[in-house]
Design an enzyme around this catalytic site. Structure first.
Site, short mmCIF file in Angstrom:
data_model
loop_
_atom_site.label_atom_id
_atom_site.label_comp_id
_atom_site.label_asym_id
_atom_site.label_seq_id
_atom_site.Cartn_x
_atom_site.Cartn_y
_atom_site.Cartn_z
N HIS A 81 0.85 -1.19 0.00
CA HIS A 81 0.00 0.00 0.00
C HIS A 81 0.89 1.24 0.00
O HIS A 81 1.69 1.44 0.91
CB HIS A 81 -0.93 0.01 1.22
CG HIS A 81 -1.86 1.18 1.25
ND1 HIS A 81 -3.07 1.19 0.58
CD2 HIS A 81 -1.76 2.41 1.84
CE1 HIS A 81 -3.68 2.34 0.76
NE2 HIS A 81 -2.89 3.10 1.52
N CYS A 82 0.75 2.05 -1.02
CA CYS A 82 1.58 3.25 -1.17
C CYS A 82 0.93 4.40 -0.41
O CYS A 82 -0.14 4.90 -0.79
CB CYS A 82 1.74 3.61 -2.65
SG CYS A 82 2.79 5.06 -2.93
#
Length: 308
Positions: free
Chosen positions: A131-132
């Site tokens: 997850h960025c």
């Protein structure tokens, strides 16, 4: 009161969710504006060089290269956030489930190999990498190309900006390495608040520092993901030291970036269809963790048990 507090909390959560994107956008355009100013006005610092080494044609080439990188960063980032990597709207297969399939109790669905649930996005993501937090979205099967291309142009743009800001460091350190110059480079905010420097000097020093720090940070992310791409791994698989889906260097490039992997990184508008569906993967190795890694884990558990 409870409902009011929950509404305030939801609004604050939404603001925090979009804050990294807003901050990144501000920094990218600030750096672009500062470098454009350096190219157009300040460089070179010597007046007798303005008509020779730094001609109008040379300035135009620099500006075109700079805005080409900026356009690619923005367009890739936009497509990355608009392309959903989740299982929503995806037909996940028939009755027979192969090896590696799992059941997600949150989504209440069977999920294919390399798919996992993201508690930030609240959905399962196909070939989930991570997850960025900078974009507020997961990196998965369908948007990995835009993520990697955005990283590449951010890295090249920050490298270019750092080299251009070398003139700023030269000006600051021109009179020697003094306490004033060192503090201006390390803590420009405090120097501005205390009235030691002008707003113009602060802006140049702050953006120059941001270029250097940003370049080092983006370099670590970019080369780490290049390393994973060449090995055919996701970040989650790298933690477990498994490479069951590696297809070789060119096979991994083709499977991750699409049919036109050799040119699609130049522009996000170049079509490069992915050969797979994000559900079925060719297995070339063992799906179990390596013996060395599992043995190391068992040894660690035994040592910690003996200590307690």
């Amino acid at each position: 009161m409870t409902s009011l507090a929950s509404k305030v909390f939801c609004r604050v959560e939404k603001m925090c969710h979009h804050l990294p994107v807003v901050l990144n956008t501000f920094l990218v355009f600030s750096i672009t504006g500062e470098v454009s100013y350096l190219v157009s006005v300040e460089a070179p610092l010597e007046p007798d060089q303005k008509k020779t080494q730094w001609s109008s044609r040379w300035k135009l080439i620099h500006l075109l290269a700079q805005y080409f990188m900026l356009g690619n960063i923005c367009w890739n980032a936009l497509l990355f956030m608009k392309t959903s990597p989740s299982i929503k709207g995806v037909f996940l297969g028939g009755e027979v489930l192969g090896q590696g399939w799992r059941y997600c109790y949150t989504c209440e669905a069977h999920t294919p190999p390399r798919c996992s649930h993201c508690y930030d996005c609240k959905v399962c993501v196909l070939r989930r990498d991570h997850h960025c937090v900078f974009f507020g979205q997961c990196v998965g099967f369908r948007n990995y190309r835009y993520f990697l291309s955005c990283l590449f142009f951010m890295w090249s743009g920050l490298l270019y900006a750092t080299l251009m800001n070398a003139e700023v460091f030269i000006v600051i350190l021109k009179e020697g390495v003094t306490v004033h110059s060192i503090l201006l480079l390390l803590i420009p905010w405090i120097m501005l608040v205390s009235g030691q420097v002008s707003a113009r000097a602060f802006a140049f020093a702050f953006i120059a520092d941001t270029c250097v720090v940003g370049f080092l940070l983006v370099s670590s992310f970019f080369f780490f993901h290049l390393f994973l791409l060449f090995r055919g791994q996701t970040t989650r698989e790298w933690y477990s030291s498994r490479r069951p889906y590696s297809l070789g260097l060119f096979g991994n490039l083709h499977h991750t970036l699409g049919l036109r992997w050799y040119i699609c990184w130049l522009c996000p508008l170049i079509p490069s269809p992915l050969p797979g569906d994000g559900i079925n993967f060719q297995v070339t190795g063992s799906l179990e963790p390596s013996r060395w890694n599992s043995g190391r884990h068992k040894g660690t558990v035994l040592m910690s048990s003996a200590q307690h």
